[in-house]
Design an enzyme around this catalytic site. Sequence first.
Site, mmCIF file in Angstrom:
data_model
loop_
_atom_site.group_PDB
_atom_site.id
_atom_site.type_symbol
_atom_site.label_atom_id
_atom_site.label_comp_id
_atom_site.label_asym_id
_atom_site.label_seq_id
_atom_site.Cartn_x
_atom_site.Cartn_y
_atom_site.Cartn_z
ATOM 1 N N ILE A 97 -23.471 -4.398 -31.686
ATOM 2 C CA ILE A 97 -21.588 -5.454 -31.892
ATOM 3 C C ILE A 97 -20.944 -5.047 -31.044
ATOM 4 C CG2 ILE A 97 -21.056 -2.418 -33.039
ATOM 5 C CD1 ILE A 97 -20.429 -4.722 -35.098
ATOM 6 N N GLU A 98 -20.423 -6.560 -30.283
ATOM 7 C CA GLU A 98 -19.715 -6.660 -29.283
ATOM 8 C C GLU A 98 -19.156 -7.882 -29.365
ATOM 9 O OE1 GLU A 98 -20.394 -5.695 -25.408
ATOM 10 O OE2 GLU A 98 -22.421 -5.736 -25.620
#
Length: 326
Positions: A150-151
């Site tokens: 998750i970025e």
Amino acid sequence: MGKLRKNLLAWAGAGAAAACAVTMTAVPALSTPQPEAAGVVSASPYLYNGWGNPPAATDVMSATGVKNFTLAFILSDGGCNPAWDGTRPLDGPDKQTIDAVRGAGGDVIPSIGGYSGNKLGEACQDAQSLAGAYQKVIDAYGLKAIDVDIEASEFENEASQTRVLEALKIVKEANPGLRTVVTFPTLIAGPNDVGKRMIDKAAELGADVDVWTQMPFNFGGSDMAADTITSTEGLVAHLKSALGYDDATAYAHAGISSMNGKTDTGETVDQAAFQKMADYAKEKGLGRFTFWSVNRDRPCDGAPDACGGIDQQPWDFTKVVAGFQG
């Protein structure tokens, strides 16, 4: 895995036809638990089939002793539906890699997300439909574990971040034995405020994430081994605070995902620094030790999709990961 991937997946989803959103009222449970999941989580370097010349996974296995790989990246195909890089179907060439790895006695954990491209956590409008998209990947390969990398906006946006955590809780409850990994960017001191909020929210929801894996690079490090250890200690401290873990439990729920060779911002993770990280991970009993990426773990002329840009022999970093058992 950082800025290096900004352009790798920028095209992903752009040329894909929009798909209908997946809506599920229930997520079916697998009929049997998923055994022996710890190994595929703890020591599985990233392999990316989206680049033009990916190494053959079985050749790397033979040369290094590594058994497992993290395959990148599962994205949205334009709707709430998973596809490799947003374009390749689940039963396409990436499945051939999975079958080959399993045929050689190993296994895989898919990485869902990454820095660029259309993220399922944003394309799916609620946790149930997102869980349905994750479930499609789980069912397609009979998985023991999944990694959500998750970025960017999926990480920064509170709503999409919460949606991911809620979906992970749903699929974990629906698939006994499934292990879940969340991989996210960090600072030298440990998780930033967004990362801390994510861990706090997971505690509130009871998401029961198995391993929180930080990416300790692109943060202005000078001594990458020392800075990675400092960052991980910061993560462990917050896991203890947010989740009430003791030391051993917190370390077992923490992970490191480094980047071999030259990072996007010019830091250097050489073999000696990486070995120091591995020694620390073993000593503390971390739940995961990996790196981006096997594609770059070889000597070449400096192309960022083909090597790490440092003097090395083929698979120097992969061999270190192969020796890590968690």
